[in-house]
Design a protein around this motif. Structure first.
Motif, mmCIF file in Angstrom:
data_model
loop_
_atom_site.group_PDB
_atom_site.id
_atom_site.type_symbol
_atom_site.label_atom_id
_atom_site.label_comp_id
_atom_site.label_asym_id
_atom_site.label_seq_id
_atom_site.Cartn_x
_atom_site.Cartn_y
_atom_site.Cartn_z
ATOM 1 N N MET A 166 -7.154 0.933 -11.390
ATOM 2 C CA MET A 166 -6.232 0.990 -10.280
ATOM 3 C C MET A 166 -4.788 1.283 -10.619
ATOM 4 O O MET A 166 -4.547 0.912 -11.662
ATOM 5 N N MET A 167 -4.052 1.954 -9.906
ATOM 6 C CA MET A 167 -2.770 2.479 -10.143
ATOM 7 C C MET A 167 -1.940 2.216 -8.980
ATOM 8 O O MET A 167 -1.941 3.104 -8.130
ATOM 9 N N ILE A 168 -0.934 1.244 -9.202
ATOM 10 C CA ILE A 168 0.169 0.985 -7.990
ATOM 11 C C ILE A 168 1.303 2.130 -8.040
ATOM 12 O O ILE A 168 1.482 2.335 -9.343
ATOM 13 N N LYS A 196 6.581 -8.663 -3.477
ATOM 14 C CA LYS A 196 5.275 -7.886 -3.104
ATOM 15 C C LYS A 196 4.572 -7.272 -4.173
ATOM 16 O O LYS A 196 3.342 -7.348 -4.226
ATOM 17 N N LEU A 197 5.204 -6.611 -4.915
ATOM 18 C CA LEU A 197 4.800 -5.895 -5.983
ATOM 19 C C LEU A 197 3.970 -6.875 -6.933
ATOM 20 O O LEU A 197 2.858 -6.632 -7.291
ATOM 21 N N PHE A 230 0.117 -6.819 -7.304
ATOM 22 C CA PHE A 230 -0.459 -6.465 -8.679
ATOM 23 C C PHE A 230 -1.265 -7.708 -9.324
ATOM 24 O O PHE A 230 -2.482 -7.613 -10.056
ATOM 25 N N ALA A 231 -1.261 -8.939 -9.026
ATOM 26 C CA ALA A 231 -1.836 -10.100 -9.168
ATOM 27 C C ALA A 231 -3.321 -10.084 -8.336
ATOM 28 O O ALA A 231 -4.190 -10.327 -9.005
ATOM 29 N N PRO A 258 8.557 1.375 -2.286
ATOM 30 C CA PRO A 258 9.640 1.148 -3.350
ATOM 31 C C PRO A 258 10.886 0.352 -2.777
ATOM 32 O O PRO A 258 11.325 0.901 -1.613
ATOM 33 N N GLY A 259 11.351 -0.433 -3.134
ATOM 34 C CA GLY A 259 13.047 -0.970 -2.680
ATOM 35 C C GLY A 259 13.588 -1.860 -3.741
ATOM 36 O O GLY A 259 13.039 -1.979 -4.836
#
Length: 653
Positions: free
Chosen positions: A59-61, A98-99, A103-104, A89-90
């Motif tokens: 998986m790739m964010i 949130k990122l 990711f977790a 993005p921010g």
């Protein structure tokens, strides 16, 4: 249009050279990429990812603000069977949180990010004591600009229709993120329905400023257009935020036929248009303007169409639509080229399981709703009661839908999935509505999600902020979104348990408004004292019941009594005069959008990594308190609050 079974098929090896995507970074900064060249670059990027050890099932964010880079990396992942996970993005703390949360959740995940964003992320985790979590994420980052594209091209994988193509996370920044699983079949089915419902042809030319991290931007105005062989242009969202007038100037220059915007985008454009009307616009080529992603204001639709009519915009080009991420994107479309169709009802008639009748003349308040057209081809819609019994036309109930475009559920969350999906495939959208002569009408949401300016907010998080205010106890406050006929967008309301004197409630309400603005960047339009907060038998707050009461006008009396008391709270006894007072008011406004540092009158807003959409929202908030005093571009000319206040207080400004 050809029928496709996978996304791979809509970007084949012989993709058309005469169909192009234009990436608009600025008025004079535009780059064009043919569909064929896009595939070639994606294959090159896939080779670089595969040399780094990424393979099918990883998986790739995608945490990228550059649209061209985003599209390249998205397709590299799709073609290689790597599951892309787009995230907006921010630069503020909630974006970084949130990122980390997403990711977790993910397995075998990496993050594609650019160097400046990674530096800001490092600073965030250091300031929050999250070095361990941040360090692990950092070890899994892929720097898009440093990938070796010159090596051997990548080896595409074979996809099946039921394979997960990508995961679409909700657009909100608060709450535990929900990842909607979208298969190749979901996406190709919905793309075919959208093309048919909008009567697209390959002669269309589309312009969008919707972010590619959002389902409307990525699915509706990139993947669908590739499937239809339709040339399209993607304008940076922050460019629209800074220079909204450029949107229609570009549409005029490009002879665009299809545009799109949520409610707040029309509002943002018109505010700048009223200040400085552009010259020479020719909008006669436009046949459709998609209007979706948040509740539709019929008044705003008419105002936009009326304002742009002298510039050639066709009277029936406004195109209201309805959809949601769990349906891949689209559920129902109004009829292309048809007049805006609406119903007007009295608030008292909006009761579940009761027939809704239109009102042609009534002394009291009327609510107008847009008809959102019939279900798209391949989509079924039904209106049901609390026990899933199907209701007749013009009877208000819960909106359910079914089709091959419906998600199989949420990533690694069987509980959430079971709450919205039935065994026979019906999706509970969480919305309330009715069918009117075969067309869908949405009146509100039974679920608790609050949507303001196209962003999702969870009431539980906002209620926790409210509970920090002295005198407001846990489980004694409810947050809800309300749509009132006299407003252009959804408003945020709080209902607080209070059984004492109204004068004692005013300071509490004022403090709640300040806390919400400072910690979430949202304006609490209504803070309502209530004698009880309705709950279900299991103890869940019935927020929608309170919101419906507000819309019906049941709290008008107490709010009228409260208004002058709140105004008194807003005027300190020792108020400073002149620019100093303006600076303090600006500090209060901007503080709600910059929560990770203390602002001073000398803070340069352009030096603290605010994205331009945040700057646009700061402008919107200033506009509410200082109507028609500044343009959004003034934030760039006077970037400190000290200079901005001086400019605003100068006679003749």
């Amino acid at each position: 249009m050809p029928q496709f079974e996978t996304l791979h098929a809509i970007l084949p090896a012989d993709a058309r050279e005469d169909r192009q995507i234009t990436f608009i970074e600025g008025e004079q900064d535009q780059r064009t990429l043919s569909f064929r060249r896009l595939r070639q670059r994606a294959i090159g990027a896939l080779g670089a990812l595969q040399r780094r050890g990424l393979s099918r099932g990883d998986m790739m964010i995608l945490y990228l603000g550059d649209n061209e880079r985003f599209v390249e990396m998205f397709w590299a992942c799709v073609l290689g069977g790597i599951v892309p996970v787009p995230l907006a993005p921010g630069g503020n703390d909630e974006h970084w949180r949130k990122l980390l949360r997403v990711f977790a959740q993910l397995e075998r995940a990496s993050v594609c990010i650019d160097a400046p964003a990674l530096e800001r992320f490092d600073a965030f985790v250091a300031s929050q004591g999250l070095e361990a979590e941040g360090g692990y994420l950092r070890s899994r980052t892929v720097m898009a600009a440093s990938l070796d594209m010159a090596g051997e091209p990548g080896l595409p994988s074979q996809a099946q229709p039921e394979d997960i193509a990508f995961i679409q996370y909700s657009s909100g920044s608060t709450g535990e993120p929900k990842g909607v699983l979208l298969t190749h079949r979901n996406l190709t089915t919905n793309a075919a329905s959208i093309i048919e419902g909008a009567a697209y042809t390959d002669r269309d030319s589309v312009l969008t400023w919707m972010p590619l991290s959002h389902d409307m931007g990525l699915i509706g105005f990139h993947l669908t257009l590739l499937a239809g062989g339709i040339t399209h242009a993607i304008m940076r969202t922050d460019l629209f935020a800074r220079r909204p007038l450029l949107w229609l100037e570009l549409a005029s220059q490009r002879r665009s036929t299809v545009l799109c915007s949520p409610n707040f985008g029309f509002q943002h454009y018109l505010r700048q248009f009223d200040i400085k009307s552009p010259q020479g616009l020719d909008l006669s080529s436009i046949r459709l303007i998609f209007n979706g992603a948040e509740p539709i204001s019929t008044d705003l639709c008419r105002r936009f169409m009326r304002t742009m009519a002298p510039h050639g915009l066709k009277p029936n080009s406004m195109f209201p639509v309805y959809g949601l991420a769990e349906a891949t994107l689209a559920v129902s479309f109004s009829h292309p080229g048809a007049p805006l169709e609406t119903i007007k009802v009295g608030p008292a008639s909006l009761r579940l399981r009761e027939r809704v009748d239109t009102v042609t003349a009534e002394a009291g308040r009327l609510i107008e709703y847009a008809k959102l057209g019939p279900p798209l081809p391949g989509v079924e819609v039904r209106i049901v009661d609390d026990n899933d019994n199907t209701l007749d036309e013009r009877v208000l109930g819960h909106v359910h839908m079914r089709g091959d475009n419906v998600t199989q559920g949420y990533y690694r969350n069987e509980k959430w999935t079971a709450e919205v999906l039935s065994a026979d495939g019906w999706l509970d959208t969480g919305d309330l509505g009715l069918l009117w002569d075969g067309q869908l009408v949405i009146t509100g949401r039974a679920k608790d999600l609050i949507i303001i300016n196209g962003m999702n907010h969870y009431p539980q998080d906002l209620e926790r902020i409210a509970e920090q205010v002295e005198g407001i106890e846990a489980n004694r406050v409810a947050a809800a979104g309300v749509q009132r006929s006299e407003t252009d967008s959804e408003e945020l309301a709080f209902f607080v348990l209070h059984r004492g004197d109204i004068a004692d409630f005013a300071p509490k309400a004022f403090a709640l408004r300040q806390a919400i603005l400072q910690q979430s960047g949202l304006e609490a339009t209504h803070v309502v004292p209530v004698r009880q907060i309705p709950k279900t038998s299991s103890g869940k707050l019935q927020r929608y019941a309170l919101a419906e009461s507000l819309v019906r006008g049941e709290f008008d009396g107490v709010l009228a009594e409260l208004a002058p008391l709140l105004s008194a709270c807003n005027t300190p006894e020792t108020a400073e005069q002149g620019s100093a007072q303006t600076i303090n008011r600006l500090l209060n406004i901007c503080g709600g959008f910059v929560t990770d540092r203390k602002l001073t009158p000398q803070t340069n807003l352009l030096d603290i990594n605010l994205n331009s959409l945040t700057l646009a929202r700061i402008h919107e908030a200033i506009e509410r308190e200082f109507p028609q005093r500044i343009e959004v571009t003034d934030l760039f000319d006077y970037p400190t609050l000290e200079r901005l206040a001086e400019f605003m207080d100068t006679p003749g400004t």
